[in-house]
Structure formats: C-alpha cells, structure tokens
Design a protein around this motif. Structure first.
Motif, mmCIF file in Angstrom:
data_model
loop_
_atom_site.group_PDB
_atom_site.id
_atom_site.type_symbol
_atom_site.label_atom_id
_atom_site.label_comp_id
_atom_site.label_asym_id
_atom_site.label_seq_id
_atom_site.Cartn_x
_atom_site.Cartn_y
_atom_site.Cartn_z
ATOM 1 N N LEU A 112 9.396 -6.539 67.918
ATOM 2 C CA LEU A 112 10.030 -7.808 67.622
ATOM 3 C C LEU A 112 10.258 -7.945 66.127
ATOM 4 O O LEU A 112 9.456 -7.476 65.314
ATOM 5 C CB LEU A 112 9.155 -8.961 68.117
ATOM 6 C CG LEU A 112 8.788 -8.953 69.605
ATOM 7 C CD1 LEU A 112 7.779 -10.055 69.905
ATOM 8 C CD2 LEU A 112 10.027 -9.109 70.474
ATOM 9 N N ALA A 113 11.361 -8.602 65.760
ATOM 10 C CA ALA A 113 11.685 -8.826 64.364
ATOM 11 C C ALA A 113 12.355 -10.180 64.215
ATOM 12 O O ALA A 113 12.764 -10.810 65.205
ATOM 13 C CB ALA A 113 12.587 -7.709 63.834
ATOM 14 N N THR A 114 12.484 -10.621 62.974
ATOM 15 C CA THR A 114 13.127 -11.890 62.674
ATOM 16 C C THR A 114 14.270 -11.654 61.701
ATOM 17 O O THR A 114 14.043 -11.155 60.586
ATOM 18 C CB THR A 114 12.122 -12.888 62.075
ATOM 19 O OG1 THR A 114 11.111 -13.179 63.054
ATOM 20 C CG2 THR A 114 12.802 -14.173 61.654
ATOM 21 N N LEU A 115 15.479 -11.990 62.115
ATOM 22 C CA LEU A 115 16.657 -11.811 61.266
ATOM 23 C C LEU A 115 16.892 -13.047 60.408
ATOM 24 O O LEU A 115 16.666 -14.181 60.835
ATOM 25 C CB LEU A 115 17.898 -11.547 62.118
ATOM 26 C CG LEU A 115 17.918 -10.275 62.975
ATOM 27 C CD1 LEU A 115 19.295 -10.117 63.615
ATOM 28 C CD2 LEU A 115 17.570 -9.044 62.154
ATOM 29 N N LYS A 116 17.371 -12.811 59.202
ATOM 30 C CA LYS A 116 17.756 -13.914 58.324
ATOM 31 C C LYS A 116 18.968 -14.631 58.903
ATOM 32 O O LYS A 116 19.939 -13.991 59.304
ATOM 33 C CB LYS A 116 18.098 -13.375 56.937
ATOM 34 C CG LYS A 116 16.948 -12.679 56.224
ATOM 35 C CD LYS A 116 17.404 -12.046 54.925
ATOM 36 C CE LYS A 116 16.253 -11.334 54.224
ATOM 37 N NZ LYS A 116 16.683 -10.632 52.982
ATOM 38 N N ASP A 117 18.882 -15.960 58.949
ATOM 39 C CA ASP A 117 20.025 -16.739 59.417
ATOM 40 C C ASP A 117 20.231 -17.997 58.586
ATOM 41 O O ASP A 117 20.953 -18.913 58.990
ATOM 42 C CB ASP A 117 19.873 -17.103 60.901
ATOM 43 C CG ASP A 117 18.713 -18.077 61.150
ATOM 44 O OD1 ASP A 117 17.957 -18.372 60.197
ATOM 45 O OD2 ASP A 117 18.584 -18.559 62.293
ATOM 46 N N GLY A 118 19.584 -18.042 57.415
ATOM 47 C CA GLY A 118 19.711 -19.204 56.545
ATOM 48 C C GLY A 118 18.664 -20.261 56.756
ATOM 49 O O GLY A 118 18.560 -21.211 55.973
#
Length: 327
Positions: free
Chosen positions: A3-9
């Motif tokens: 699992l990862a977390t993408l930058k979205d602002g």
C-alpha cells in the motif's frame, strides 16, 4: 499486499494498492480514501484491499497507473502516534561506551522508547530540510510496524496479532542538539524533527519466511552519497522484537489504529556489515582512534535506505533524500 499514498494536494493523500514488483498501482476507490481510513476499519477493508491486490498482480483490473515513488507521500503522511524504540541494545551500549559511561543492566530487559513528531512525516523522495549544518544532521535507518487498535496491557505473546503493516524509516536526528536536551532530563524534542518513511508499507505476509512474527530477517542497506554505508541484518541482535516493543508501548495506554512503532537504528555486533547511522560509525572511530573522523551530513548530501529480498528485489521501494537548507 503493498500500500502507498499518492500526493493529491491534501494532507493525507490518496490510498493506492501497489503491485508486488512496484511498477504499477491502482486507487483503492470505494474501499478507503486514505490509509488511516483503511486502518480504522481494517477488518472490513483488509479483505477488499487484498482482493484488489490479487487482481492487480494478475493483470486483471482496470484503472492501473504507473507507480512513481517520487509522487508518493509517507504511507501514513501523519499519524496519531509515532513511538520509536531502541531495540538493538548493542547500539545503545556502544553510544555509552564511546563517552565512557556504564550502561544500566535494565536496558537489556526494559526497552527504551520515545514519542516522536507525527503530525507531518516526510515523503520518501522529498528533501530533508534543516536550518543549520551545525545541528549535526544524521540519518537513522530503521524498520517500523503499524498497528491496529491495541488494548492497554496487551502481553508480548498477543501483541504480534495487532501488527498490520511493515515499512522502513529514516529517523532524522540532529546529533549536536541531543546532549543539551537530554541533560535537561525531559527527553528529545528539537533534536528529533520529522521522520521519513518508505514509499510502500506491506502486510507481513509479503515478507514470506523473512518475517517470523516479530522481526524482519533481511539486511537493511544504507548508502551515503552513493557509497554503501552499511547493510546490517535487521533480524540479528534485535534484543526486543516488535511484539515486545508494541507491548511496551501499550503497557499504560491504549494504542489507536495507525500507531507506528519503530525499531530504532538497526545495528549488528558484526561491525564488518557497517552502520545504519553516522553516529554509530563515529562512536567506533572514537573507541578505536580517540576521536571521530566521519562528519555528519552537509547540505547537498544524499541518503538512500532500502531493503531487498534474497533475490535482490526491492520490497518497500527506497527512501532517497537530499539534505537541503531551510529558510
């Protein structure tokens, strides 16, 4: 699963499931918007995330995008609790030996732990900001686990059952500020700024037989400016495994889902494997030569931290960061 977390602002980013080879990912839409949201309802979300992981790795899911670690935040961009232990007691003993201090015997039986800053973590490829090189900038390569809700008083024998994810850490330390803070008798604060974490957090089953329920039995590799600095075995000389560390953290408090517990700097008695922080190398130099010769980090220096399986395939992706001047 990975699992990862993408930058979205946003502060907490967007949760994605990552392929085993770290090449592709797919948003966890309809399951959980963020990793914290997934952990808050783990019994419900984990099976659905696992099913998505299986279809992703089988090439049978739509909406797949390329996975770019540069576009990731820390898996948990912020956490309710970040408790870092010091599980490699030979490292602690070395620190004290370098300054001529005896180590209390209870250090071998009762883990050290401090509560670090957790309202903002650094992304794995984002720079480490510091105002002054004179602070003594150092990296600390560690392994960490993320827990589910853990009841107060949980015994080590049960604590492993609450571990949900494993990831890597760069626990940034400002070494020249530590002595003054500890001398006040109230612990770390300014000397322990924000830490950074690997691009991906994995469920323990992704580690195969390298995970024994409380330790990761693989080397943790660290490069400083492209030179291999150390590759000690994370499973060796770990006096307190993660079951002990989680139980220690929960002795007098309940731990909320998403609590991160760190191992402390990985360190082996076999010094030929190198070190996972500059301070340890300086301690060895002090013991051998009377004074340290390896400097702490300067602006522009880079550190890379990674763990691979026995076939040299990256498990978590790499923490790869440059030290930059803030302000």
């Amino acid at each position: 699963m990975k699992l990862a977390t993408l930058k979205d602002g946003s502060r907490d980013g967007r949760l994605v499931v990552v392929s085993r080879d770290l090449k592709h990912c797919v948003p966890a839409e309809g399951i959980a918007p963020t990793l914290q949201a997934a952990l808050d309802r783990w019994a419900e979300t984990a099976p659905r995330l696992q099913a998505l992981s299986e279809t992703l790795n089988a090439g049978e899911v739509d909406g797949v995008i390329g996975f770019d670690p540069v576009a990731t935040m820390a898996p948990l961009p912020r956490a309710y609790q970040w408790a870092d232990g010091s599980a490699y007691v030979n490292h602690v003993e070395l620190v004290r030996k370098a300054r001529g201090a005896e180590m209390p015997q209870n250090f071998w039986h009762d883990p050290l732990m401090y509560q670090g800053v957790s309202d903002r973590f650094i992304g794995p490829m984002d720079p480490v900001e510091c105002a002054d090189e004179a602070f003594g900038i150092d990296f600390e390569a560690e392994v960490a686990v993320v827990t589910d809700d853990v009841p107060m008083g949980t015994a080590p024998e049960q604590a492993g059952g609450y571990i949900r994810l494993v990831m890597l850490v760069n626990d940034v330390s400002l070494r020249n500020l530590i002595p003054g803070e500890l001398a006040k008798g109230f612990g770390f604060f300014q000397s322990k700024p924000a830490s950074s974490f690997s691009p991906v957090a994995v469920t323990p089953d992704e580690l195969g037989d390298a995970w024994d329920g409380g330790k990761v039995n693989l080397p943790l590799k660290v490069w400083l400016n492209d030179d291999l600095f150390g590759a000690p075995e994370a499973g060796e000389d770990m006096t307190f495994d993660f079951r002990r560390l989680v139980a220690h953290a929960a002795r007098t408090r309940h731990l909320g889902a998403g609590t991160i517990v760190g191992s402390g700097t990985v360190s082996n008695l076999d010094r030929s494997r190198g070190s996972c922080c500059i301070a340890e190398r300086r301690m060895l130099e002090t013991i051998d030569a009377g004074k340290p010769s390896t400097p702490f980090m300067s602006f522009g220096d880079r550190v890379r931290i990674e763990m691979t399986d026995r076939e040299e395939v990256s498990i978590f992706g790499a923490i790869d960061q440059k030290i930059v001047k803030w302000g």
